[in-house]
Design a protein around this motif. Structure first.
Motif, PDB file in Angstrom:
ATOM      1  N   ASN A 252      18.977  -1.856 -26.402  1.00 21.37           N
ATOM      2  CA  ASN A 252      19.542  -2.310 -25.135  1.00 21.37           C
ATOM      3  C   ASN A 252      18.671  -3.397 -24.519  1.00 21.37           C
ATOM      4  N   ARG A 253      19.310  -4.342 -23.874  1.00 24.18           N
ATOM      5  CA  ARG A 253      18.570  -5.393 -23.191  1.00 24.18           C
ATOM      6  C   ARG A 253      17.734  -4.829 -22.057  1.00 24.18           C
ATOM      7  N   ASP A 254      18.282  -3.881 -21.320  1.00 22.62           N
ATOM      8  CA  ASP A 254      17.589  -3.273 -20.198  1.00 22.62           C
ATOM      9  C   ASP A 254      17.389  -1.787 -20.474  1.00 22.62           C
ATOM     10  N   VAL A 255      16.258  -1.266 -20.049  1.00 21.32           N
ATOM     11  CA  VAL A 255      15.955   0.159 -20.170  1.00 21.32           C
ATOM     12  C   VAL A 255      15.594   0.690 -18.785  1.00 21.32           C
ATOM     13  N   GLU A 256      15.627   1.993 -18.662  1.00 23.34           N
ATOM     14  CA  GLU A 256      15.376   2.634 -17.380  1.00 23.34           C
ATOM     15  C   GLU A 256      14.047   3.383 -17.407  1.00 23.34           C
ATOM     16  N   PRO A 257      13.374   3.474 -16.257  1.00 26.01           N
ATOM     17  CA  PRO A 257      12.089   4.190 -16.238  1.00 26.01           C
ATOM     18  C   PRO A 257      12.216   5.660 -16.594  1.00 26.01           C
ATOM     19  N   GLY A 258      13.417   6.226 -16.405  1.00 26.93           N
ATOM     20  CA  GLY A 258      13.606   7.641 -16.698  1.00 26.93           C
ATOM     21  C   GLY A 258      14.028   7.945 -18.125  1.00 26.93           C
ATOM     22  N   ASP A 259      14.150   6.910 -18.993  1.00 24.82           N
ATOM     23  CA  ASP A 259      14.522   7.151 -20.389  1.00 24.82           C
ATOM     24  C   ASP A 259      13.526   8.099 -21.050  1.00 24.82           C
ATOM     25  N   SER A 260      14.041   8.963 -21.906  1.00 17.78           N
ATOM     26  CA  SER A 260      13.187   9.994 -22.521  1.00 17.78           C
ATOM     27  C   SER A 260      12.380   9.485 -23.709  1.00 17.78           C
ATOM     28  N   ASP A 261      12.660   8.260 -24.183  1.00 15.40           N
ATOM     29  CA  ASP A 261      12.008   7.767 -25.393  1.00 15.40           C
ATOM     30  C   ASP A 261      10.727   6.989 -25.128  1.00 15.40           C
ATOM     31  N   TRP A 262      10.292   6.905 -23.881  1.00 16.65           N
ATOM     32  CA  TRP A 262       9.035   6.220 -23.595  1.00 16.65           C
ATOM     33  C   TRP A 262       7.882   6.947 -24.287  1.00 16.65           C
ATOM     34  N   GLN A 263       6.974   6.166 -24.843  1.00 14.36           N
ATOM     35  CA  GLN A 263       5.807   6.701 -25.532  1.00 14.36           C
ATOM     36  C   GLN A 263       4.531   6.128 -24.926  1.00 14.36           C
TER      37      GLN A 263
ATOM     38  N   ARG B 198       0.835  -1.200   0.000  1.00 13.02           N
ATOM     39  CA  ARG B 198       0.000   0.000   0.000  1.00 13.02           C
ATOM     40  C   ARG B 198       0.876   1.258   0.000  1.00 13.02           C
ATOM     41  N   ARG B 199       0.610   2.168  -0.917  1.00 13.53           N
ATOM     42  CA  ARG B 199       1.346   3.424  -0.974  1.00 13.53           C
ATOM     43  C   ARG B 199       0.785   4.429   0.032  1.00 13.53           C
ATOM     44  N   ARG B 200       1.676   5.289   0.501  1.00 12.90           N
ATOM     45  CA  ARG B 200       1.286   6.376   1.385  1.00 12.90           C
ATOM     46  C   ARG B 200       1.900   7.692   0.886  1.00 12.90           C
ATOM     47  N   ASP B 201       2.039   7.802  -0.470  1.00 10.37           N
ATOM     48  CA  ASP B 201       2.577   9.018  -1.077  1.00 10.37           C
ATOM     49  C   ASP B 201       1.802   9.300  -2.357  1.00 10.37           C
ATOM     50  N   GLU B 202       2.258  10.267  -3.128  1.00 11.77           N
ATOM     51  CA  GLU B 202       1.548  10.688  -4.342  1.00 11.77           C
ATOM     52  C   GLU B 202       2.075   9.993  -5.596  1.00 11.77           C
ATOM     53  N   LYS B 203       2.981   9.033  -5.448  1.00 15.79           N
ATOM     54  CA  LYS B 203       3.538   8.360  -6.616  1.00 15.79           C
ATOM     55  C   LYS B 203       2.669   7.169  -7.002  1.00 15.79           C
ATOM     56  N   HIS B 204       3.133   6.403  -7.994  1.00 12.52           N
ATOM     57  CA  HIS B 204       2.394   5.211  -8.427  1.00 12.52           C
ATOM     58  C   HIS B 204       3.374   4.077  -8.686  1.00 12.52           C
ATOM     59  N   ASP B 205       2.855   2.879  -8.827  1.00 13.58           N
ATOM     60  CA  ASP B 205       3.707   1.714  -9.081  1.00 13.58           C
ATOM     61  C   ASP B 205       3.765   1.400 -10.567  1.00 13.58           C
ATOM     62  N   TRP B 206       4.837   0.710 -10.955  1.00 13.91           N
ATOM     63  CA  TRP B 206       5.062   0.412 -12.374  1.00 13.91           C
ATOM     64  C   TRP B 206       5.907  -0.849 -12.512  1.00 13.91           C
ATOM     65  N   CYS B 207       5.849  -1.432 -13.671  1.00 16.36           N
ATOM     66  CA  CYS B 207       6.644  -2.620 -13.988  1.00 16.36           C
ATOM     67  C   CYS B 207       7.071  -2.553 -15.444  1.00 16.36           C
ATOM     68  N   ILE B 208       8.355  -2.761 -15.711  1.00 16.87           N
ATOM     69  CA  ILE B 208       8.886  -2.778 -17.079  1.00 16.87           C
ATOM     70  C   ILE B 208       9.044  -4.219 -17.531  1.00 16.87           C
ATOM     71  N   ILE B 209       8.520  -4.517 -18.713  1.00 15.97           N
ATOM     72  CA  ILE B 209       8.582  -5.854 -19.297  1.00 15.97           C
ATOM     73  C   ILE B 209       9.396  -5.808 -20.584  1.00 15.97           C
ATOM     74  N   LYS B 210      10.409  -6.655 -20.676  1.00 19.62           N
ATOM     75  CA  LYS B 210      11.107  -6.844 -21.947  1.00 19.62           C
ATOM     76  C   LYS B 210      10.305  -7.855 -22.763  1.00 19.62           C
ATOM     77  N   LEU B 211       9.829  -7.437 -23.920  1.00 18.76           N
ATOM     78  CA  LEU B 211       9.014  -8.323 -24.744  1.00 18.76           C
ATOM     79  C   LEU B 211       9.849  -9.466 -25.301  1.00 18.76           C
ATOM     80  N   GLY B 212       9.164 -10.558 -25.655  1.00 24.51           N
ATOM     81  CA  GLY B 212       9.879 -11.714 -26.203  1.00 24.51           C
ATOM     82  C   GLY B 212      10.620 -11.386 -27.474  1.00 24.51           C
ATOM     83  N   CYS B 213      10.061 -10.523 -28.276  1.00 24.32           N
ATOM     84  CA  CYS B 213      10.756  -9.967 -29.435  1.00 24.32           C
ATOM     85  C   CYS B 213      10.080  -8.646 -29.782  1.00 24.32           C
ATOM     86  N   THR B 214      10.780  -7.825 -30.541  1.00 27.12           N
ATOM     87  CA  THR B 214      10.236  -6.540 -30.945  1.00 27.12           C
ATOM     88  C   THR B 214       9.017  -6.742 -31.839  1.00 27.12           C
ATOM     89  N   GLY B 215       8.024  -5.900 -31.688  1.00 23.88           N
ATOM     90  CA  GLY B 215       6.841  -6.001 -32.524  1.00 23.88           C
ATOM     91  C   GLY B 215       5.924  -4.813 -32.331  1.00 23.88           C
TER      92      GLY B 215
END
Length: 337
Positions: free
Chosen positions: A272-283, A226-243
């Motif tokens: 890259n195999r791994d990406v970061e939540p702060g990357d600027s290219d998220w769409q 349970r959160r007690r702040d103004e943020k939110h939860d997230w999960c990054i998934i590497k897809l099995g292949c690009t598509g």
């Protein structure tokens, strides 16, 4: 050998997990406990003084006492298993939890590659030499072979019990099983997807999101504290292949008093195999959308803002916290070379 179990769980999948279709096919002996328990995804349990017709009930595979007996013909017991998702292995956990006075002294593992056809006359090759194991304990070993495997043969010396066998590795995507232009669940762990990182996994791992079939219960999903702040939860998934992404399902089955209020989905295409939540290219693919309890939410067409674009990773955002049982991301894969 020392193995960073946290790293294994983050980057690799238990390819023997029964939820993926992992099965024990046959064994030399299972007098006290059946070999099918080896692939059970749940942690082993113990019921003190719970006796059945063969003796103390044990949550694992246990053979009869054979050491020093006249009828003994070989110096070990064995079990053949089929991986739920064939691939390349990096580590084993030969877990002897609750087997104290009845654990083997040594174990070895052979592999074979025969993902299709009859499961007889397999060509075995060794991937874990005979190694000492401890009773009532996880036993981690690195796999040095890079050869892909579809089957395993666990050998225990001289006899005894093993609670679970975990075979961590990377799925080999079976492209030959997909028809031309078929939509594929790019976020399925069976197709090589994996969770890369998340904000929180206090109650259960995000790897559950990617499992096939519907969730068995609330513990078979991803749930944050349970959160007690103004943020939110997230999960990054590497897809099995690009598509591309044509359809998204966010399933809150079993989450009734603890489902998220809403969710959104972002995507990125990265070499890259791994990406970061702060990357600027998220769409943004799916804008923030209300969720309901215990229901599969299906998003297609105008719900999705991603026509003609390719993605290698997606990020599921839940507001503010809670649990999701399954995530499906259907699209047309770009297999590459």
């Amino acid at each position: 050998m020392e193995v960073d179990f946290g790293e294994i769980r983050t980057y690799f999948t238990d390819l023997l997990d029964a939820r993926l279709g992992g099965r024990a096919i046959e064994c030399s002996d299972q007098w006290f406990a059946g070999c099918e328990n080896l692939v059970n995804p749940d942690p082993p349990i113990y019921k003190d003084r719970h006796f059945i017709s063969t003796g103390q009930w044990m949550d694992g595979w246990e053979s009869r006492r054979a050491f020093g007996r006249r009828a003994r013909t070989i110096d070990h017991d064995w079990c053949v298993l089929r991986l739920g998702a064939p691939g390349t292995l990096c580590a084993f956990n030969i877990d002897t939890s609750h087997f104290k006075g009845n654990a083997p002294e040594y174990a070895s593992v052979d592999g074979a590659w025969q993902p299709l056809g009859e499961e007889t006359d397999l060509n075995w090759f060794n991937i874990l030499p005979r190694s000492a194991i401890e009773p009532d304990s996880p036993n981690y070993f690195k796999v040095l072979s890079e050869r892909p495997v579809s089957h395993l043969r666990l050998q225990i010396y001289p006899d005894g019990g093993v609670a679970r066998l975990r075979a961590f590795g990377e799925v080999r995507l079976a492209r030959e099983q997909f028809a031309k232009d078929e939509l594929v669940d790019l976020a399925s762990i069976s197709n090589g997807a994996r969770p890369q990182q998340c904000s929180n996994q206090f109650f259960s791992t995000p790897a559950n999101l990617l499992m096939p079939n519907t969730a068995r219960h609330m513990g078979d999903g991803w749930e944050t504290k349970r959160r007690r702040d103004e943020k939110h939860d997230w999960c990054i998934i590497k897809l099995g292949c690009t598509g591309d992404v044509r359809k998204i399902i966010v399933d809150t089955s079993h989450f009734r008093g603890n489902f998220p209020d809403s969710c959104s989905v972002d995507g990125i295409n990265s070499a890259n195999r791994d990406v970061e939540p702060g990357d600027s290219d998220w769409q943004r693919i799916l804008p923030p959308t209300p969720l309901q309890a215990d229901r599969a939410h299906i998003f297609t067409g105008d719900f999705l803002n991603c026509a003609g674009q390719q993605f290698s990773h997606i990020r599921l955002n839940i507001y503010p916290d809670g649990g999701v049982s399954r995530l499906r991301v259907y699209g047309s894969p770009e297999y590459g070379d």
